[in-house]
Design an enzyme around this catalytic site. Structure first.
Site, mmCIF file in Angstrom:
data_model
loop_
_atom_site.group_PDB
_atom_site.id
_atom_site.type_symbol
_atom_site.label_atom_id
_atom_site.label_comp_id
_atom_site.label_asym_id
_atom_site.label_seq_id
_atom_site.Cartn_x
_atom_site.Cartn_y
_atom_site.Cartn_z
ATOM 1 N N SER A 393 20.223 56.719 46.604
ATOM 2 C CA SER A 393 21.395 55.937 46.275
ATOM 3 C C SER A 393 21.076 54.705 45.433
ATOM 4 C CB SER A 393 22.117 55.579 47.575
ATOM 5 O OG SER A 393 23.496 55.515 47.372
ATOM 6 N N LYS A 418 21.188 61.225 45.639
ATOM 7 C CA LYS A 418 22.552 60.860 46.029
ATOM 8 C C LYS A 418 23.159 59.996 44.935
ATOM 9 C CE LYS A 418 25.517 59.093 49.656
ATOM 10 N NZ LYS A 418 26.311 58.168 48.808
#
Length: 482
Positions: A393, A418
């Site tokens: 992320s 992600k």
């Protein structure tokens, strides 16, 4: 420390669950600046750090086919926010105003039907995939509201069924305990045992990604990579448990006891730990030397990203340079993300002005292009990013920004992958939990979509060296100057 009025919106890419319990009515945070939303209101980011980066908006054709939202807004009353560590599921969070159902719905529906209608409407308003997984999204609502429900539990099951049809593991219903777990993990001081929880990518088991030094878990003998089997009699070994499931049970009042059973090297190990206030240290540094490398090496370990991470990293870099460091390693192993602006700001420390950092694309195709506005503090020192399969992320935002701008050597193993952003929204004042909804995706500076793909490394390296010995993972070839 300073007090502030909490913002209505907090953008997270990646989120950490520290096993803890929130202290209520606390109004202190550590130098926290509220980030922007990741939508067309991107100018808020410039207000936060005008010298570091700028944003540009490009709107594509609106391909939304969702229903119009006629709901009035109410603000969520959250305790003060403090940025804390992250889970590998790393739901990126954006606390939003509550979106209640319309007055007509509330007049005609049972409480269970109102709850279902509100949950559906909240997702309908925000979800990034306007095809809703290529299904008749409205018909799902109609079918669910035709039924009579004996209890709220049955209604919650209906919402879970509706959201599971989207085929998006990050868009899901959060029962009250899970919702509270997420909010508590981001608010106030924390009571727990000082262990960061993550989800292993292979077996989907909850693991201890890190243990806070001097916390109850560390003192009791719990170690990183321990796999959670049971906490206070609740089993978590079915492969379905999430980090927030475990965090709900691990947290509790200060001074209370919690029983933990973990797997380690094929054996089970039991602990009785006493919950205590936990101070999270997300950035640490140390000096080292590497055979065959000219000059000392400074290592900065970044466990997660918050609104203060860039300032902390800057401070650590300056300290390491005073100690004679000429080469630097940023250790992002196990970093599941955190606040997106934290990742952007930290990347900007090492980039020249006018370099692209990340592109965030919302449900309408509006692109928020974030670029550096001024030169960073270190543009020349040899720099290595050490990453692993749990680097995700916001940590991947930073990794891609530095890699694709040819500023670093990336070593280790391919990252998690992600590249999407979630929002968490409260339902019915929190009495029935909330929903996590995917609301945006991001692209790298070269417009790569790394979701479910990850970022490949430049040099493959072991990632099994100790958390305080990153240099043991790296060969001297990794230190080539770019």
């Amino acid at each position: 420390m300073r007090s502030f009025s909490p913002p209505s919106r907090l953008a997270f890419v990646g989120f950490a669950f520290i096993a803890s319990h929130s202290r209520q009515n606390s109004c202190s945070v550590h130098s926290f600046a509220p980030p922007s939303s990741l939508s067309s209101k991107s100018t808020d980011l410039q207000k936060l750090h005008p010298a570091r980066f700028s944003t540009h908006i490009r709107a594509n054709d609106d391909s939304s086919n969702g229903s119009n939202n006629d709901m009035s807004n109410k603000s969520i009353n959250l305790p003060t926010i403090t940025a804390i560590g992250s889970t590998i599921l790393t739901i990126s969070l954006l606390f939003q105003p509550i979106l209640p159902a319309s007055a007509t719905d509330y007049a005609s529906f049972t409480p269970e039907q109102r709850f279902i209608s509100e949950a559906w409407r909240t997702v309908d308003n925000a979800y990034i995939d306007r095809t809703f997984n290529h299904q008749n999204w409205f018909q799902l609502r109609q079918d669910a509201l035709k039924k009579k429900y004996k209890s709220m539990d049955e209604a919650r099951g209906a919402v879970e069924t509706i959201l599971s049809s989207l085929g998006d593991r990050y868009t899901r219903y959060l029962p009250p305990a899970k919702y509270d777990s997420i909010v508590n993990a981001a608010t106030g001081n924390v009571y727990g045992v000082g262990v960061e929880l993550a989800q292993s990518k292979e077996a989907m088991r909850v693991i201890a990604s890190d243990v806070e030094p001097n916390g109850p878990a560390a003192k009791g003998g719990l170690m990183p990579k321990d796999v959670f089997v049971e906490v206070d009699g609740v089993r978590f070994d079915d492969g379905k448990a999430t980090p927030d499931d475990v965090a709900v049970v691990v947290r509790g009042p200060e001074g209370s006891k919690v029983g933990v059973v973990v797997e380690r090297d094929g054996n089970t190990v039991d602990f009785i730990l006493t919950r205590a206030p936990i101070k999270i240290t997300s950035v640490r540094s140390y000096m080292g030397e590497k055979s065959g490398v000219d000059g000392k090496v400074g290592v900065v370990r970044i466990k997660s990203f918050s609104g203060t991470t860039a300032d902390s990293v800057k401070s650590e870099l300056e300290s390491l340079k005073k100690k004679g460091a000429q080469n630097f390693v940023l250790d992002l192993r196990g970093n599941p993300g955190g606040l997106l602006p934290g990742g952007v700001d930290t990347a900007s420390l090492f980039l020249e002005a006018n370099k692209p950092v990340v592109f965030v694309v919302d449900k309408k195709g509006v692109v928020d292009a974030q670029t550096t506005l001024a030169d960073g503090i270190d543009l020349d020192s040899p720099l290595i990013l050490l990453v692993d399969k749990n680097t995700a992320s916001a940590a991947e935002v930073m990794t891609a920004a530095l890699k694709e701008n040819q500023r670093v050597t990336v070593a280790g193993e391919q990252t998690f992958g992600k590249g999407i952003v979630q929002t968490i929204r409260q339902l019915e004042n929190g009495d029935n939990g909330g929903v996590a909804v995917t609301i945006a995706r991001y692209e790298t500076p070269q417009h790569h979509d790394i979701n479910k793909q990850g970022i490949p490394v430049d040099i493959k390296a072991s990632v099994d060296c100790g958390k305080e010995d990153a240099l043991a993972c790296l060969s001297k070839e990794a230190f080539r100057k770019l």
